[in-house]
Design an enzyme around this catalytic site. Structure first.
Site, PDB file in Angstrom:
ATOM      1  N   ASP A  10      -2.916  32.971 -28.527  1.00 27.93           N
ATOM      2  CA  ASP A  10      -2.768  33.650 -29.838  1.00 27.93           C
ATOM      3  C   ASP A  10      -3.876  34.650 -30.188  1.00 27.93           C
ATOM      4  O   ASP A  10      -4.379  34.655 -31.316  1.00 27.93           O
ATOM      5  CB  ASP A  10      -2.684  32.601 -30.968  1.00 27.93           C
ATOM      6  CG  ASP A  10      -1.461  31.696 -30.853  1.00 27.93           C
ATOM      7  OD1 ASP A  10      -0.680  31.861 -29.904  1.00 27.93           O
ATOM      8  OD2 ASP A  10      -1.296  30.812 -31.716  1.00 27.93           O
ATOM      9  N   LYS A 108       5.930  31.166 -29.776  1.00 32.55           N
ATOM     10  CA  LYS A 108       6.078  29.846 -30.412  1.00 32.55           C
ATOM     11  C   LYS A 108       6.081  29.991 -31.920  1.00 32.55           C
ATOM     12  O   LYS A 108       5.553  30.961 -32.465  1.00 32.55           O
ATOM     13  CB  LYS A 108       4.975  28.906 -29.940  1.00 32.55           C
ATOM     14  CG  LYS A 108       3.602  29.421 -30.234  1.00 32.55           C
ATOM     15  CD  LYS A 108       2.548  28.557 -29.584  1.00 32.55           C
ATOM     16  CE  LYS A 108       1.173  29.039 -29.957  1.00 32.55           C
ATOM     17  NZ  LYS A 108       0.927  29.061 -31.405  1.00 32.55           N
ATOM     18  N   CYS A 153      -4.328  25.812 -32.385  1.00 32.26           N
ATOM     19  CA  CYS A 153      -3.479  26.073 -31.222  1.00 32.26           C
ATOM     20  C   CYS A 153      -4.170  25.787 -29.885  1.00 32.26           C
ATOM     21  O   CYS A 153      -3.539  25.291 -28.954  1.00 32.26           O
ATOM     22  CB  CYS A 153      -2.910  27.479 -31.293  1.00 32.26           C
ATOM     23  SG  CYS A 153      -1.726  27.621 -32.668  1.00 32.26           S
TER      24      CYS A 153
HETATM   25  C1  VGL Z   1      -2.473  28.992 -35.533  1.00 30.55           C
HETATM   26  C2  VGL Z   1      -2.304  28.252 -37.690  1.00 30.55           C
HETATM   27  C3  VGL Z   1      -1.018  28.736 -37.778  1.00 30.55           C
HETATM   28  C4  VGL Z   1      -3.320  29.129 -34.315  1.00 30.55           C
HETATM   29  C5  VGL Z   1      -1.176  29.468 -35.597  1.00 30.55           C
HETATM   30  O1  VGL Z   1      -3.052  30.024 -33.494  1.00 30.55           O
HETATM   31  O2  VGL Z   1      -4.288  28.335 -34.172  1.00 30.55           O
HETATM   32  N1  VGL Z   1      -3.017  28.375 -36.579  1.00 30.55           N
HETATM   33  N2  VGL Z   1      -0.459  29.349 -36.735  1.00 30.55           N
END
Ligand code: VGL
Ligand code: ZN
Length: 199
Positions: A10, A108, A153
């Site tokens: 991410d 995701k 994540c």
């Molecule tokens: C994430 C919160 C919501 C992450 C993704 O990538 O850690 N955290 N969506």
């Protein structure tokens, strides 16, 4: 020897300073992540990828604020600001990230009713993303994780990967955390206990 893969979690605009769910220093890791990408034969990336009005957004729940927790059918869920909406600039990889070498991008969080932190399972811990099967079919048994966010994540990906039988290294120097109520320390502890190699 089994094959190794780097999994970059991410590293998207919304998790970097100026983004909707900015992680402090999230952009600082880009040069180091790019070095890692150069040094691995196989690179996989994840991309948080929510439809507008996703159930993990505080804005979808009347009277709720971001960073509060609510009970979902699959368990407690932290609510977030709207972020990483499919196709938005915020959902793009950081412009400095050397993403072109990625052999696979796992998206995701695309199901409206369930969030997905881990690269392997959604937050019900049962619905697979397909990544474990992909790695196994390719003979990849060892993974190295980096990216955002350490305590969400990255951590849930590491814990699931270990449970799925992979050898896991987490490059903490190439991660940054959100840190809600000490969550970085707590999740680093859980990763260590589970048997992740932390560097
Ligand atoms: C994430 C919160 C919501 C992450 C993704 O990538 O850690 N955290 N969506
Ligand atoms: Zn998300």
């Amino acid at each position: 020897m089994s094959e190794q893969a780097l999994i970059v979690i991410d590293l998207q605009n919304d998790f970097c300073p100026g983004g909707a769910l900015a992680v402090e220093g999230g952009d600082e890791i880009v040069p180091l992540v790019n070095d890692l990408i150069r040094n691995f034969d196989h690179v996989i990336m994840t991309q948080d990828w929510h439809p507008a009005g996703h159930s993990s957004f505080a804005s979808s729940h009347a009277g709720k604020q971001a960073f509060q927790s609510i009970d979902m059918p699959y368990g407690p869920q932290t609510l977030w600001p709207d972020h990483c909406i499919q196709g938005s600039i915020g959902s793009d990889f950081h412009p400095g990230l050397a993403w072109a070498k990625a052999e696979l991008v796992i998206r995701k969080g695309f199901r409206h009713d369930i969030d997905s932190y881990s690269a392997f399972f959604e937050n019900d811990h049962r619905t697979p993303t397909g990544l474990a099967g992909y790695l196994r079919e390719r003979g990849i048994r060892e993974i190295t994780l980096c990216g955002l966010a350490t305590d969400f994540c990255v951590a849930y990906s590491a814990l699931d990967a270990i449970e799925q039988g992979f050898a896991v290294t987490v490059r903490l120097d190439a991660c940054r955390g959100i840190n809600l109520d000490g969550s970085v320390e707590a999740m680093v502890g859980r990763m260590r206990e589970a048997g992740a190699r932390l560097t």
